[in-house]
Design a protein around this motif. Sequence first.
Motif, PDB file in Angstrom:
ATOM      1  N   LEU A 292      62.696 -35.595 -94.819  1.00 16.40           N
ATOM      2  CA  LEU A 292      62.358 -35.129 -93.478  1.00 16.40           C
ATOM      3  C   LEU A 292      61.979 -36.347 -92.641  1.00 16.40           C
ATOM      4  O   LEU A 292      60.921 -36.950 -92.851  1.00 16.40           O
ATOM      5  CB  LEU A 292      61.192 -34.136 -93.563  1.00 16.40           C
TER       6      LEU A 292
ATOM      7  N   LEU B   5      60.324 -37.817 -90.159  1.00 11.07           N
ATOM      8  CA  LEU B   5      59.245 -37.611 -89.196  1.00 11.07           C
ATOM      9  C   LEU B   5      59.037 -38.853 -88.351  1.00 11.07           C
ATOM     10  O   LEU B   5      59.331 -39.976 -88.781  1.00 11.07           O
ATOM     11  CB  LEU B   5      57.941 -37.283 -89.932  1.00 11.07           C
ATOM     12  N   HIS B   6      58.499 -38.655 -87.148  1.00 11.20           N
ATOM     13  CA  HIS B   6      58.082 -39.787 -86.319  1.00 11.20           C
ATOM     14  C   HIS B   6      56.844 -40.408 -86.958  1.00 11.20           C
ATOM     15  O   HIS B   6      56.190 -39.801 -87.809  1.00 11.20           O
ATOM     16  CB  HIS B   6      57.748 -39.315 -84.901  1.00 11.20           C
TER      17      HIS B   6
ATOM     18  N   ALA C 266      53.844 -38.372 -87.294  1.00 13.29           N
ATOM     19  CA  ALA C 266      54.065 -37.193 -88.145  1.00 13.29           C
ATOM     20  C   ALA C 266      54.665 -36.001 -87.406  1.00 13.29           C
ATOM     21  O   ALA C 266      54.811 -34.935 -87.982  1.00 13.29           O
ATOM     22  CB  ALA C 266      52.794 -36.776 -88.880  1.00 13.29           C
ATOM     23  N   SER C 267      55.050 -36.172 -86.154  1.00 14.85           N
ATOM     24  CA  SER C 267      55.697 -35.068 -85.437  1.00 14.85           C
ATOM     25  C   SER C 267      57.183 -35.029 -85.809  1.00 14.85           C
ATOM     26  O   SER C 267      57.737 -36.004 -86.310  1.00 14.85           O
ATOM     27  CB  SER C 267      55.521 -35.232 -83.928  1.00 14.85           C
ATOM     28  N   GLU C 268      57.789 -33.875 -85.573  1.00 19.17           N
ATOM     29  CA  GLU C 268      59.202 -33.699 -85.878  1.00 19.17           C
ATOM     30  C   GLU C 268      60.042 -33.807 -84.615  1.00 19.17           C
ATOM     31  O   GLU C 268      59.701 -33.235 -83.596  1.00 19.17           O
ATOM     32  CB  GLU C 268      59.446 -32.332 -86.524  1.00 19.17           C
TER      33      GLU C 268
ATOM     34  N   ALA D  82      64.633 -34.416 -87.673  1.00 21.49           N
ATOM     35  CA  ALA D  82      63.919 -33.559 -88.630  1.00 21.49           C
ATOM     36  C   ALA D  82      64.411 -32.118 -88.518  1.00 21.49           C
ATOM     37  O   ALA D  82      64.589 -31.429 -89.528  1.00 21.49           O
ATOM     38  CB  ALA D  82      62.417 -33.633 -88.407  1.00 21.49           C
TER      39      ALA D  82
ATOM     40  N   ARG E  11      66.113 -29.882 -91.460  1.00 22.13           N
ATOM     41  CA  ARG E  11      65.649 -28.536 -91.806  1.00 22.13           C
ATOM     42  C   ARG E  11      66.785 -27.511 -91.705  1.00 22.13           C
ATOM     43  O   ARG E  11      66.898 -26.612 -92.527  1.00 22.13           O
ATOM     44  CB  ARG E  11      64.490 -28.120 -90.915  1.00 22.13           C
TER      45      ARG E  11
ATOM     46  N   TYR F 212      61.049 -30.146 -98.743  1.00 27.57           N
ATOM     47  CA  TYR F 212      61.174 -31.216 -97.753  1.00 27.57           C
ATOM     48  C   TYR F 212      60.161 -32.291 -98.085  1.00 27.57           C
ATOM     49  O   TYR F 212      59.047 -31.997 -98.531  1.00 27.57           O
ATOM     50  CB  TYR F 212      60.945 -30.668 -96.340  1.00 27.57           C
TER      51      TYR F 212
ATOM     52  N   ASP G 231      58.555 -36.142 -96.710  1.00 26.90           N
ATOM     53  CA  ASP G 231      58.416 -37.166 -95.670  1.00 26.90           C
ATOM     54  C   ASP G 231      59.203 -38.406 -96.076  1.00 26.90           C
ATOM     55  O   ASP G 231      58.951 -38.995 -97.114  1.00 26.90           O
ATOM     56  CB  ASP G 231      56.930 -37.491 -95.511  1.00 26.90           C
TER      57      ASP G 231
ATOM     58  N   ARG H 190      59.656 -41.116 -93.970  1.00 26.80           N
ATOM     59  CA  ARG H 190      59.412 -42.248 -93.072  1.00 26.80           C
ATOM     60  C   ARG H 190      59.558 -43.562 -93.815  1.00 26.80           C
ATOM     61  O   ARG H 190      59.014 -43.740 -94.895  1.00 26.80           O
ATOM     62  CB  ARG H 190      58.014 -42.148 -92.456  1.00 26.80           C
TER      63      ARG H 190
END
Length: 140
Positions: free
Chosen positions: A59, A61-62, A65-67, A71, A75, A91, A93, A95
């Motif tokens: 996933l 993420l920025h 932690a935002s999608e 992302a 999904r 899913y 993370d 990053r």
Amino acid sequence: MRTMGLDVGSKTVGVAVSDLLGLTAQPHSTLRRLNMQADLEALSTLAKNHEVQQWVIGLPLHMNASEGASAQAARKLGERLHAYTGLPVHYWDERLSSVMAERVLLQANLSRTKRKQVINHVAAALILQSWLDAQESQAL
């Protein structure tokens, strides 16, 4: 339990597969994306060939932690894979996984051309290994 890890991009999907014990992740291949149906068929075939029982999808993420759109696209593929194969989807993370993959490949002294060919499935292996390690530490 064998798990397949995916690094989902807009043009490709990096694929990694765990060993039967679910301890280690190995890079497998990079699939060129065509359309959702073709992607589902190709991934489903790989999963059947390797007796995969679950999916781990990176996933993206920025940093906060935002999608974002990437992302959401990951999904969407995960939801469609679950519907198509019936296998559970997790899913994880991802990053900086591509940055870590690039470093690993640079340390291996691979040419720019070779790095470009393998970076997606190496990133998928790093995502999957991270998830496997987390599962193992939770079991302790």
